[in-house]
Design an enzyme around this catalytic site. Structure first.
Site, PDB file in Angstrom:
ATOM      1  N   GLU A  96       0.823  -1.211   0.000  1.00  0.00           N
ATOM      2  CA  GLU A  96       0.000   0.000   0.000  1.00  0.00           C
ATOM      3  C   GLU A  96       0.854   1.258   0.000  1.00  0.00           C
ATOM      4  OE1 GLU A  96      -2.329   0.003   3.510  1.00  0.00           O
ATOM      5  OE2 GLU A  96      -3.069  -2.013   3.133  1.00  0.00           O
ATOM      6  N   CYS A 109       3.213   8.506   1.066  1.00  0.00           N
ATOM      7  CA  CYS A 109       3.651   7.618   2.130  1.00  0.00           C
ATOM      8  C   CYS A 109       3.993   6.268   1.490  1.00  0.00           C
ATOM      9  CB  CYS A 109       2.531   7.484   3.149  1.00  0.00           C
ATOM     10  SG  CYS A 109       2.912   6.342   4.471  1.00  0.00           S
ATOM     11  N   CYS A 116       5.553  -6.974   7.933  1.00  0.00           N
ATOM     12  CA  CYS A 116       6.506  -6.413   8.894  1.00  0.00           C
ATOM     13  C   CYS A 116       6.694  -7.428  10.014  1.00  0.00           C
ATOM     14  CB  CYS A 116       5.931  -5.111   9.470  1.00  0.00           C
ATOM     15  SG  CYS A 116       7.049  -4.240  10.595  1.00  0.00           S
ATOM     16  N   CYS A 120       4.184  -4.538  16.397  1.00  0.00           N
ATOM     17  CA  CYS A 120       3.499  -3.508  17.197  1.00  0.00           C
ATOM     18  C   CYS A 120       2.023  -3.902  17.350  1.00  0.00           C
ATOM     19  CB  CYS A 120       3.636  -2.136  16.545  1.00  0.00           C
ATOM     20  SG  CYS A 120       5.345  -1.594  16.418  1.00  0.00           S
ATOM     21  N   CYS A 123      -0.926  -2.320  15.086  1.00  0.00           N
ATOM     22  CA  CYS A 123      -0.666  -2.090  13.666  1.00  0.00           C
ATOM     23  C   CYS A 123      -1.133  -3.261  12.803  1.00  0.00           C
ATOM     24  CB  CYS A 123       0.824  -1.851  13.459  1.00  0.00           C
ATOM     25  SG  CYS A 123       1.263  -1.610  11.736  1.00  0.00           S
ATOM     26  N   CYS A 347      -1.564   1.994   8.031  1.00  0.00           N
ATOM     27  CA  CYS A 347      -0.800   1.089   7.181  1.00  0.00           C
ATOM     28  C   CYS A 347      -1.244  -0.357   7.343  1.00  0.00           C
ATOM     29  CB  CYS A 347       0.697   1.228   7.404  1.00  0.00           C
ATOM     30  SG  CYS A 347       1.167   1.596   9.066  1.00  0.00           S
TER      31      CYS A 347
END
Ligand code: SAH
Length: 357
Positions: A96, A109, A116, A120, A123, A347
Site C-alpha cells: 500500500e 507515504c 513487517c 506492534c 498495527c 498502514c
C-alpha cells in the site's frame, strides 16, 4: 523469503553503464538509459527512442516490465485530500501507498516491506508477519506511479515530500532503503531534496546511527508511543530489546550529526497511553531532552482502529487535554490531521481487507 528479481528501476547510473557495456554497447548508452528510467520516468522500453532496438529488446528480455507495480485498487477520500493505492508486485504480493494533499505540498507515504516483523500491537501491517523486503525500484515505483497518476500533465504539479511510513520497518531493510533514497534524490534522476524525505522507525538504534553517517539530510521520525518503558513494552515488542533511553540517545546523536530535528510520533490509544499521568511523564522526558540540546517535536496521532487488536482510539477531548499538558511545558506539539480513516489509510489495513475477502 523467495528470490526477488532485479527490476530495471533498481539500478543507478553506475550500474546502467556496466549493464550497457556488458551488453556490448558504449558507456553513454547506460547514461541514456538512466535518464529514460529515472529522469523521464517512462513506463515502456518503446519510448526510449534514442536507444538501439536491439538493446531495448535485450533489456525487456532480461528485466521484464519497466514498472514492477500494477495498481489493483485506488480509494479516494471524498474531499480529494487523500488517495490510497493498493499495488501488486511482479510476484503477486501486494503493498500500500498513500497520496496526501497538504497546503505546503503533496506527499506520498511509501511502504518499505511486504508485511513487517516488528509486531506492534496496534498495527495492521504486522499481523501476517514479514513476507519480504521491497527492492529500491519497488519503493521508487510507488512514487513514480502515483505521481504519474495524480498529475497526468506536467503542469498539474508534483510530489513535494516522501514519508517512509507505510508498511514495514525501513531499518529492517536498510541497504535497499538507502539505495532508494539515493535514487530518489539523484540530481540527474527524480531530484527530490533529501530534506523532503522522512524516515519513520519503531526505534532501532543501530539503524538510526548508520543513517546519521550517510550524509543524507533526511528527517527522522521515531515511533515513541509511550512515556516509559513499561507502557512501551505493552505496545511495541522492540521496546524489550532497546530501552527508551538507548533509542532517545541514538536520536540525540542523529540530531548532533545531521542538525535535523527528530519528530516523535505518539499514537493515542484509549486507556493505554493517553491519561494525564502519561502526558506529564512524557512532558518531563521531553523537557530533559531539550535541556540536553535536542529540540523536540511531538506528533499526536489518533489511533486508526484495527479490529483484530481490540484497541480503541482516544477521544478528541482527551487528545486536546494531552496536548495542553505538553504545551504547558513548552513542548512543540501537533495533532496529525485526520486523513484517510474512511479509506483504511492506517498502514496495512487495505491490504489486509483484500486478503481476507
Ligand atoms: N515501522 C515504522 C514505519 C511504519 S508505521 C515505524 O514504526 O515508525 C508509521 C507510523 O504509523 C508509526 O508511527 C506507527 O507506529 C503508526 N501506526 C501504525 N499503525 C497505526 C494505527 N493503526 N493507528 C495509528 N498509528 C499507527
Amino acid at each position: 523469503m523467495g528470490p526477488v528479481l532485479t527490476n530495471i528501476r533498481d539500478l543507478d547510473e553506475v550500474k546502467f553503464v556496466d549493464l550497457a557495456v556488458g551488453m556490448g554497447e558504449k558507456a553513454f548508452r547506460g547514461r541514456q538509459l538512466f535518464e529514460w528510467v529515472h529522469a523521464k520516468r517512462v513506463n515502456d522500453y518503446e519510448e526510449m527512442s534514442n536507444l538501439p532496438a536491439k538493446l531495448r529488446e535485450s533489456l525487456r528480455e532480461e528485466y521484464g516490465a519497466v514498472d514492477p507495480l500494477r495498481v489493483v485498487k485506488k480509494q479516494e477520500a471524498q474531499d480529494g485530500s487523500t488517495a490510497k493505492y493498493l499495488f501488486e508486485l511482479s510476484d503477486g504480493n501486494t503493498i500500500e501507498s498513500v497520496w496526501m494533499r497538504y497546503r505546503h505540498g503533496d506527499s506520498v507515504c511509501v511502504s518499505s516491506q511486504v508485511g513487517c516483523r516488528m509486531g506492534c500491537r496496534f498495527c495492521a501491517s504486522t499481523l501476517g508477519g514479514l513476507v519480504r523486503n521491497l527492492t529500491p525500484g519497488e519503493m521508487l515505483s510507488q512514487v513514480y506511479d502515483i505521481e504519474r497518476e495524480q498529475y497526468p500533465k506536467d503542469t498539474d504539479g508534483h510530489i513535494g515530500s516522501i514519508i517512509v511510513m507505510g508498511m514495514g520497518e525501513p531499518f529492517d531493510n536498510y541497504e535497499n532503503l538507502i539505495r532508494f533514497i539515493r535514487l530518489l534524490t539523484d540530481e540527474k534522476g527524480r531530484n527530490l531534496s533529501a530534506r523532503s524525505v522522512t524516515v519513520s522507525t519503531c526505534g532501532i538504534p543501530d539503524g538510526i546511527r548508520r543513517l546519521a553517517k550517510e550524509g543524507l539530510p533526511v528527517t527522522l521520525a521515531l515511533s515513541l508511543h509511550a512515556p516509559d518503558d513499561e507502557t512501551r513494552k505493552r505496545i511495541m515488542p522492540i521496546a524489550k530489546a532497546h530501552p527508551m533511553e538507548e533509542v532517545l540517545e541514538a536520536c540525540r546523536d542523529y540530531f548532533s550529526e545531521t542538525g535535523r530535528r527528530v519528530s516523535l510520533e505518539y499514537s493515542m490509544i484509549r486507556d493505554v497511553n493517553d491519561d494525564e499521568k502519561a502526558a506529564e511523564k512524557l512532558a518531563e522526558r521531553c523537557v530533559k531532552l531539550q535541556k540536553s540540546g535536542m529540540p523536540v517535536h511531538i506528533n499526536l496521532i489518533p489511533l486508526n482502529e484495527v479490529s483484530e487488536t481490540g484497541w480503541e482510539r482516544t477521544g478528541t477531548e482527551r487528545i486536546q487535554q494531552f496536548k495542553k499538558i505538553l504545551e504547558k511545558n513548552r513542548i512543540n506539539v501537533t495533532i496529525r490531521r485526520e486523513m484517510g480513516s474512511e479509506i483504511d489509510a492506517a498502514c496495512g489495513q487495505l491490504r489486509r481487507k483484500t486478503q481476507i475477502k
